[in-house]
Design an enzyme around this catalytic site. Structure first.
Site, short mmCIF file in Angstrom:
data_model
loop_
_atom_site.label_atom_id
_atom_site.label_comp_id
_atom_site.label_asym_id
_atom_site.label_seq_id
_atom_site.Cartn_x
_atom_site.Cartn_y
_atom_site.Cartn_z
N ARG A 1 50.15 32.60 -25.65
CA ARG A 1 51.59 32.41 -25.72
C ARG A 1 52.17 32.67 -27.10
O ARG A 1 53.14 33.43 -27.23
CB ARG A 1 51.95 30.99 -25.26
CG ARG A 1 51.75 30.77 -23.78
CD ARG A 1 51.89 29.32 -23.42
NE ARG A 1 50.73 28.58 -23.92
CZ ARG A 1 50.54 27.28 -23.73
NH1 ARG A 1 51.43 26.56 -23.08
NH2 ARG A 1 49.44 26.69 -24.18
N CYS B 1 51.25 27.60 -30.15
CA CYS B 1 50.72 27.21 -28.84
C CYS B 1 49.42 26.44 -29.07
O CYS B 1 49.23 25.84 -30.11
CB CYS B 1 50.56 28.41 -27.91
SG CYS B 1 49.26 29.59 -28.35
N ASP C 1 51.01 27.60 -19.68
CA ASP C 1 49.82 28.25 -20.22
C ASP C 1 49.26 29.21 -19.17
O ASP C 1 48.83 28.78 -18.10
CB ASP C 1 48.77 27.20 -20.57
CG ASP C 1 47.60 27.77 -21.34
OD1 ASP C 1 47.49 29.01 -21.45
OD2 ASP C 1 46.80 26.96 -21.85
#
Length: 169
Positions: A10, A4, A132
């Site tokens: 994430r 990420c 996100d």
């Protein structure tokens, strides 16, 4: 390797989920899962507290001991599967790979393994982005976990198939 932006939300969430699912599938002894970020802005930081809370609430380990790190070119050549969270992360990995098909062929957006994710030919890759959650409310972390979980079984099946193919060679 899951990838990420900063490696605190994430990708470590995906790392925890995939490690758990691979363990449940009896593959923990033969598959290593890790995570990185495209950026070094969070280098050394732990998993975001909101991500840890969502993982804990769903019965997963919380990623204790994780420290964010930036992806390196050496990571790309040593991993069998690279799972970026967004199209932008995938492009960054491809640039880092310098167009080497031995690497770029192993870059697959995480949500391509989700059988319910809709992606029509001709649509931009970013329709498969894992959003996100950093800037959103706590519920955004729930959505992120749900997107990761929806892809996890497909990733486990892909890994299992790849291991079986290697064994036949």
């Amino acid at each position: 390797m899951t990838v990420c932006t900063g490696n605190i939300c994430r990708s470590p969430m995906a790392e925890v989920v995939l490690r758990t699912k691979l363990e449940e599938a009896g593959l923990a002894d033969v598959v290593e899962v890790d995570s990185t970020g495209i950026s070094d802005e969070e280098h050394g930081n732990p998993v975001d507290r909101r991500a840890r809370a969502v993982l804990r609430a769903h019965g997963y380990p919380t990623g204790e001991g994780h420290r964010a790190r930036q992806v390196r070119a050496s990571d790309l050549v040593s991993r069998d599967l690279l799972l970026p969270m967004t199209a932008a992360h995938a492009r960054a990995l491809r640039r880092m790979a310098g167009g080497d098909p031995a690497v770029t062929d192993r870059i697959r957006m995480l949500r391509t393994f989700d059988p319910t994710a809709e992606h029509e030919p001709g649509q931009p890759e970013d329709v498969l982005d894992v959003d996100d959650p950093w800037y959103g409310p706590d519920e955004a972390f729930e959505r992120t976990l749900a997107e990761i979980e929806a892809a996890a079984d497909g990733i486990v099946a892909h890994v299992r198939d790849g291991l079986a193919a290697r064994a036949r060679r």
